[in-house]
Design an enzyme around this catalytic site. Sequence first.
Site, short mmCIF file in Angstrom:
data_model
loop_
_atom_site.label_atom_id
_atom_site.label_comp_id
_atom_site.label_asym_id
_atom_site.label_seq_id
_atom_site.Cartn_x
_atom_site.Cartn_y
_atom_site.Cartn_z
N GLU A 1 -4.04 -0.77 5.75
CA GLU A 1 -3.12 -0.31 6.78
C GLU A 1 -3.69 0.98 7.35
O GLU A 1 -3.96 1.93 6.62
CB GLU A 1 -1.72 -0.08 6.21
CG GLU A 1 -1.04 -1.37 5.79
CD GLU A 1 0.41 -1.14 5.38
OE1 GLU A 1 0.99 -0.14 5.84
OE2 GLU A 1 0.93 -1.93 4.59
N ASP B 1 5.98 -1.54 11.37
CA ASP B 1 4.79 -1.84 10.56
C ASP B 1 3.64 -2.40 11.40
O ASP B 1 3.38 -3.60 11.42
CB ASP B 1 5.14 -2.84 9.44
CG ASP B 1 6.10 -2.23 8.43
OD1 ASP B 1 6.09 -1.00 8.27
OD2 ASP B 1 6.86 -2.99 7.80
N GLU C 1 13.09 -6.86 12.85
CA GLU C 1 14.45 -6.42 12.58
C GLU C 1 15.23 -6.22 13.87
O GLU C 1 14.65 -6.00 14.94
CB GLU C 1 14.43 -5.10 11.78
CG GLU C 1 13.85 -5.24 10.39
CD GLU C 1 13.94 -3.95 9.58
OE1 GLU C 1 14.70 -3.04 9.99
OE2 GLU C 1 13.25 -3.84 8.55
N ASP D 1 -0.40 -9.47 11.10
CA ASP D 1 0.51 -9.26 9.98
C ASP D 1 1.95 -9.08 10.43
O ASP D 1 2.63 -8.13 10.03
CB ASP D 1 0.04 -8.03 9.19
CG ASP D 1 0.82 -7.84 7.89
OD1 ASP D 1 1.15 -8.85 7.26
OD2 ASP D 1 1.09 -6.69 7.53
N ALA E 1 8.92 8.35 12.93
CA ALA E 1 10.30 8.81 12.81
C ALA E 1 11.19 7.72 12.22
O ALA E 1 11.08 6.54 12.60
CB ALA E 1 10.83 9.24 14.18
N PHE E 2 12.04 8.11 11.29
CA PHE E 2 12.98 7.16 10.69
C PHE E 2 14.01 6.70 11.71
O PHE E 2 14.45 7.46 12.57
CB PHE E 2 13.71 7.82 9.52
CG PHE E 2 13.09 7.53 8.17
CD1 PHE E 2 11.74 7.31 8.04
CD2 PHE E 2 13.88 7.47 7.03
CE1 PHE E 2 11.17 7.05 6.81
CE2 PHE E 2 13.33 7.21 5.79
CZ PHE E 2 11.97 6.99 5.69
N LYS F 1 1.85 7.48 6.60
CA LYS F 1 0.79 6.59 6.17
C LYS F 1 -0.52 7.37 6.22
O LYS F 1 -0.97 7.79 7.30
CB LYS F 1 0.70 5.35 7.08
CG LYS F 1 1.86 4.38 6.88
CD LYS F 1 1.64 3.07 7.62
CE LYS F 1 2.78 2.09 7.35
NZ LYS F 1 2.59 0.77 8.01
N GLN G 1 0.83 -1.19 0.00
CA GLN G 1 0.00 0.00 0.00
C GLN G 1 0.87 1.25 0.00
O GLN G 1 2.06 1.19 0.31
CB GLN G 1 -0.95 -0.01 1.20
CG GLN G 1 -1.86 -1.24 1.20
CD GLN G 1 -2.84 -1.25 2.35
OE1 GLN G 1 -3.37 -0.23 2.75
NE2 GLN G 1 -3.11 -2.45 2.89
#
Length: 577
Positions: free
Chosen positions: A296, A468, A453, A448, A380-381, A275, A259
């Site tokens: 999502e 996610d 990670e 889902d 935030a990344f 998103k 998406q």
Amino acid sequence: MIMFRKFRFLLLMVFVVACTVHIMIDLLPKLEKRASGPDGEESGCQCARHAGMEAPGWAKHRAARSGAKDAPWPDKHTLRILQDFSSEPNSNHTSPEKGAGAGERAETARGVGWGSTGKSEGHKPLIGEASGGRTVTGAAASSRLSALFQHPLYKIGLPRLTDVDTLFNLNTDIRLYPRTPGNQGWANEGDTDQEEENEEENAPAVQATAESYPNWLRFHIGINRYELYARHNPVLDALLKDLVAQKITSVAMKSGGTQLKLIMTFQNYAQALFKPMKQTREQETPPDFFYFSDFERHNSEIAAFHLDRILDFRRVPPVAGRLVNMTREIRDVTRDKKLWRTFFISPANNVCFYGECSYYCSTEHALCGKPDQIEGSLAAFLPDLNLAKRKTWRNPWRRSYHKRKKAEWEVDPDYCDEVKQTPPYDRGTRLLDVMDMTIFDFLMGNMDRHHYETFEKFGNDTFIIHLDNGRGFGKHSHDEMSILVPLNQCCRVKKSTYLRLKLLSKEEYRLSTLMEESLLRDHLSPVLIQPHIQAMDRRLGRVLQVLADCLAKEGYANVVEEDMDGKSSIHRGSGHR
């Protein structure tokens, strides 16, 4: 004659007073300027500029040197760039368009910050925690959320951190070049790169301080082997405000995924994953939808961050809700031609776009504003992969993602015994962390979770990152018990997790009440409707019942793993059966 002299004297006095007032009025700006910095800022303090003052942002100077029309995309941040940004005066300022006080006003209206600024015992101070904490207001002191974070279960200390336990090792003697008031550290128009390098070589060096780094960088520097951020790190509140208020300077579509998701870059060079809102809060996932074809939800991303923090996992990157102007803050700043071409005006005269992705990217599934305002979540990344590589792991209890086939764990009741013998689940806390993730997903109703990670630097001995979370909170009326299969099969849990779950089931610390209070702080409140919030209490009861069955079957010592002695079990065998 006497009357004339008195009248003349009065006129003279009025003239003297008027001149004095005029002189004082004329001197005021000069006195203020003398007490302020070169740009009118108070000396010795980097305070937010007034709404009418222009911010000397990164993009402005790059555009001035190369021409706004041909200005290049921002490069990925390198260590050199991270250092240079540390003394950018506006690095932590909110967008002038939004106003620095907007986030503060919202926080005052909605409640309190996240706990006190006390540090855990044995916790090595990090550069991201160096600034002092905010004053706790009366409302904060009496809130249930503040009381929760003052509970002993939320004050368990970490092992002493060494260089190998922190993601970034920054020496305290790092020297950075100061910015001049005229160009804020960037070369004037027409300067060559060689001239700029010469200026840097001859410039005096200054000591780097924690406050000089932008909030996103301070968040990155605070990451260590055991947590994404410290419990009472004041940088988190500041970073959440940045996500809401910082000016968006560029937008691009994120590649991959089923998406549409957008990468947004801000004026202070931070980046976040956007998103957009795809359905209303009241809409539930249709009963005939498979989990892999579900929407999502932006509000699920926001709620997941708050739930993760209340559970004290601290493995979800900071997420905030934001109302975005699709015209000014997406279409007008994007250089992604594929994205730009999907904008159109709907028959209802609303601005819409759909982008490119595997599913739900067409005019039939377009995202439309009202008329050009759209909600979304901004996550935030994490640090760039060039600076901090991450390893992706397949979840052992991953679903088949097929309409008819079942995964091995769905048909083999002894599946966990096989997992326990497979690295990295045969030692350390990795299996226990997966149990934490299982509980986290069940409370949200998220089916889902196919991968997770970790940071490569820490090897197998570290926490797992909960990324996610958009497919949670889809059905408040249904508890998906298959999500709890890992806990049922393995019957293992950390002692700290077990005790916190029991604490959150008590009336004074009820999970639904804490979530409701926490979510009130978000800009898009209410984030969840009441049925979703109340469902978490019901699901928490189901988790505790599964653990009670495990205790009755296996015994406390074989189910609950000790991790509350101040020494993590990461570096010793956990004795999995």
